[in-house]
Design a protein around this motif. Structure first.
Motif, PDB file in Angstrom:
ATOM      1  N   UNK A   1      15.250  16.243 -17.669  1.00  9.56           N
ATOM      2  CA  UNK A   1      15.972  17.300 -17.365  1.00  9.56           C
ATOM      3  C   UNK A   1      15.206  18.609 -17.334  1.00  9.56           C
ATOM      4  N   UNK A   2      15.392  19.491 -16.405  1.00  9.32           N
ATOM      5  CA  UNK A   2      14.688  20.834 -15.998  1.00  9.32           C
ATOM      6  C   UNK A   2      15.745  21.834 -15.752  1.00  9.32           C
TER       7      UNK A   2
ATOM      8  N   UNK B   1      17.758  20.733 -23.059  1.00 10.04           N
ATOM      9  CA  UNK B   1      18.129  19.813 -24.445  1.00 10.04           C
ATOM     10  C   UNK B   1      19.509  19.236 -24.312  1.00 10.04           C
ATOM     11  N   UNK B   2      20.560  20.178 -23.854  1.00  8.01           N
ATOM     12  CA  UNK B   2      21.890  19.748 -23.681  1.00  8.01           C
ATOM     13  C   UNK B   2      22.007  18.458 -23.047  1.00  8.01           C
ATOM     14  N   UNK B   3      21.254  18.180 -21.886  1.00  7.37           N
ATOM     15  CA  UNK B   3      21.418  17.029 -21.167  1.00  7.37           C
ATOM     16  C   UNK B   3      20.824  15.990 -21.663  1.00  7.37           C
ATOM     17  N   UNK B   4      19.618  16.297 -22.397  1.00  3.96           N
ATOM     18  CA  UNK B   4      18.902  15.382 -23.126  1.00  3.96           C
ATOM     19  C   UNK B   4      19.994  14.631 -24.424  1.00  3.96           C
ATOM     20  N   UNK B   5      20.290  15.583 -24.884  1.00  6.71           N
ATOM     21  CA  UNK B   5      21.140  15.128 -26.181  1.00  6.71           C
ATOM     22  C   UNK B   5      22.530  14.467 -25.829  1.00  6.71           C
ATOM     23  N   UNK B   6      23.151  15.082 -24.771  1.00  8.84           N
ATOM     24  CA  UNK B   6      24.481  14.456 -24.427  1.00  8.84           C
ATOM     25  C   UNK B   6      24.461  13.220 -23.875  1.00  8.84           C
TER      26      UNK B   6
ATOM     27  N   UNK C   1      12.417  20.416 -19.888  1.00  7.65           N
ATOM     28  CA  UNK C   1      11.344  21.240 -19.358  1.00  7.65           C
ATOM     29  C   UNK C   1      12.028  22.576 -19.198  1.00  7.65           C
ATOM     30  N   UNK C   2      11.553  23.490 -19.447  1.00  8.05           N
ATOM     31  CA  UNK C   2      11.750  25.077 -18.997  1.00  8.05           C
ATOM     32  C   UNK C   2      10.648  25.790 -18.686  1.00  8.05           C
ATOM     33  N   UNK C   3      10.683  26.795 -17.725  1.00 10.80           N
ATOM     34  CA  UNK C   3       9.603  27.413 -17.216  1.00 10.80           C
ATOM     35  C   UNK C   3      10.281  28.691 -16.626  1.00 10.80           C
ATOM     36  N   UNK C   4       9.438  29.920 -16.874  1.00  9.05           N
ATOM     37  CA  UNK C   4       9.905  31.157 -16.494  1.00  9.05           C
ATOM     38  C   UNK C   4       8.988  31.601 -14.827  1.00  9.05           C
ATOM     39  N   UNK C   5       8.032  30.611 -14.744  1.00 10.61           N
ATOM     40  CA  UNK C   5       7.297  30.921 -13.497  1.00 10.61           C
ATOM     41  C   UNK C   5       7.345  30.123 -12.464  1.00 10.61           C
ATOM     42  N   UNK C   6       7.816  28.899 -12.817  1.00  7.93           N
ATOM     43  CA  UNK C   6       8.038  27.870 -11.638  1.00  7.93           C
ATOM     44  C   UNK C   6       9.457  27.564 -11.597  1.00  7.93           C
ATOM     45  N   UNK C   7      10.115  27.117 -10.317  1.00 13.25           N
ATOM     46  CA  UNK C   7      11.521  26.897 -10.177  1.00 13.25           C
ATOM     47  C   UNK C   7      12.079  25.341 -10.048  1.00 13.25           C
ATOM     48  N   UNK C   8      13.097  25.087 -10.809  1.00 14.20           N
ATOM     49  CA  UNK C   8      13.753  23.822 -10.543  1.00 14.20           C
ATOM     50  C   UNK C   8      14.121  23.687  -9.057  1.00 14.20           C
TER      51      UNK C   8
ATOM     52  N   UNK D   1      16.599  16.310  -7.830  1.00 17.10           N
ATOM     53  CA  UNK D   1      17.892  16.637  -8.760  1.00 17.10           C
ATOM     54  C   UNK D   1      17.192  17.609  -9.912  1.00 17.10           C
ATOM     55  N   UNK D   2      18.222  18.000 -10.679  1.00 14.15           N
ATOM     56  CA  UNK D   2      17.574  18.697 -11.792  1.00 14.15           C
ATOM     57  C   UNK D   2      17.498  17.906 -13.044  1.00 14.15           C
ATOM     58  N   UNK D   3      18.404  16.767 -12.950  1.00 11.56           N
ATOM     59  CA  UNK D   3      18.174  15.768 -14.181  1.00 11.56           C
ATOM     60  C   UNK D   3      18.368  14.345 -13.632  1.00 11.56           C
TER      61      UNK D   3
END
Length: 420
Positions: A165-166, A228-233, A289-296, A306-308
């Motif tokens: 998930x990103x 994290x929401x997607x990973x956990x759910x 994954x999360x990042x402020x400098x590259x985009x999903x 996909x994002x997930x």
């Protein structure tokens, strides 16, 4: 039978509070809900009653709704059933403690708190006072999310071994946020992992504009919390409660040089049990994954979906961006793997599923859940219970520990009350 009316108080008047309040007032029959409805009886701004009054007018709340210039006045209002806490997450612990101490049920925005110890304290107080408390992870209550969880639980995907998930967006951090913006401000627990910013206030066709422009107009959505929401759910919540165990965490963080907030965070979570594993002999991996400098979504038009990805032995579900407000997923079922010469093998089955969001933004579904819980005397939601919220906070604590990210003591403290 008439629908049960839930009387809300709104604590804070920022962008996400506006979006939530407007959704509260959407006719529930537009989403096929007939057992519950919502009204706003009061709102409070920490700065002035005039600001709260303008908020109530802008969101078209009933003329009888009361505007308060302090949170203390709001929690003392006897006409309020439940309070929606919409302040920055750096303030959630103090604000939610105020509500609970006053005997009010609470729906608190994500991230729940700054650390797990604070989350545990809130849960202890809610339990002691017999009050409903829920973390407002709105995406969990989308029909799309519920449908995907049911597919995992039923074994339709086979044993689910991995979820990726990103939620990231490409931004010039220095230019856009500098050093004082709450997105990178350590005094407000800023950074990619925990921060929850205002989401786009409009719905419908406007949502097709690029994430880049949405960020400039309204601020980014929460980032790491949604991965994290997607990973956990998918890998935790779909297990029977007795089988749910906290994951092992390996992570990497890069800090923003100007403030020390995390700007790039990658997490590998190993869950002891894989969903729908008949042998109970496999682990499952969640990659968040999360990042402020590259985009999903690099071009803002879904070209990089996909994002997930939710990957099982029988098939895979691919959820389109954005992770926080998804409306489409594709399911691909495994073929038999044989050569595809004429008359041989079976082709993988591919199916696209769309869940359009009716009038509004989509935050009404979590409000419906909270309202039903209050109506029915429940203290927590089955969709996201106290124990799971705490485990997620513990996971983020460990990610921060490994990355050396520490927030100021005044927002990490368990002391109450503390002026922020």
């Amino acid at each position: 039978m008439s629908p049960h009316t839930v009387r809300w108080g709104i604590l804070a008047t920022g962008g996400i509070a506006q979006t939530f309040t407007k959704d509260l007032l959407v006719d529930p029959t537009t989403r096929d809900v007939s057992d519950i409805k919502h009204t706003v009886v009061a709102a409070a701004s920490s700065s002035s009653a005039d600001r709260a009054k303008k908020f109530l007018q802008d969101t078209k709340c009933p003329s009888s709704a009361v505007a308060y210039g302090s949170y203390a006045e709001l929690v003392a209002d006897k006409n309020v059933d439940i309070i929606y806490v919409a302040t920055p997450h750096s303030h959630h612990y103090q604000n939610t403690m105020l509500c609970l101490e006053a005997g009010k049920h609470v729906l608190c925005e994500k991230a729940f708190t700054v650390n797990a110890a604070q989350a545990k304290k809130l849960v202890e107080l809610a339990k002691k006072k017999n009050l409903f408390l829920m973390e407002a992870v709105w995406t969990r209550y989308f029909p799309l999310s519920i449908e995907i969880r049911k597919m995992i639980e039923s074994g339709e995907l086979g044993t689910v071994h991995r979820v990726i998930a990103d939620l990231s967006f490409n931004e010039e951090v220095e230019k856009t946020w500098g050093t004082q913006h709450r997105m990178v401000n350590m005094d407000l627990a800023g950074g990619a992992l925990l921060d929850r910013k205002s989401i786009l206030l409009q719905s419908g066709p406007e949502l097709k504009v690029s994430l880049h422009w949405r960020v400039l107009l309204t601020g980014p959505p929460a980032v790491g919390i949604y991965s994290l929401t997607w990973v956990f759910q998918c890998l935790y919540h779909t297990l029977p409660p007795s089988a749910r165990r906290a994951p092992k965490v390996v992570s990497s963080i890069e800090k923003y040089s100007r403030t020390g907030a995390d700007e790039k965070t990658s997490m590998l979570l190993t869950f002891p049990s894989a969903p729908s594993d008949p042998t109970d002999s496999h682990t499952a991996h969640g990659i968040a994954l999360t990042n402020l400098r590259v985009a999903t979504d690099v071009d803002g038009h879904g070209s990089a979906n996909p994002a997930i990805r939710i990957q099982g032995t029988k098939g895979e579900i691919m959820v389109d961006h954005p992770a926080y407000r998804p409306t489409r997923y594709t399911i691909v079922m495994k073929g038999d793997g044989k050569a595809k010469a004429e008359g041989e093998g079976t082709k993988a089955v591919r199916r696209e599923v769309v869940h359009e969001i009716p009038k509004g933004h989509g935050m009404f579904w979590e409000a419906d859940e909270a309202g039903r819980c209050v109506r029915d005397g429940k203290l927590e939601s089955e969709g996201l219970g106290w124990e799971e919220s705490v485990v997620i906070m513990e996971t983020m604590d460990e990610v921060r520990r490994q990355g050396g990210v520490k927030y100021p003591e005044k927002i990490e403290t368990l002391d109450y009350p503390v002026e922020l």
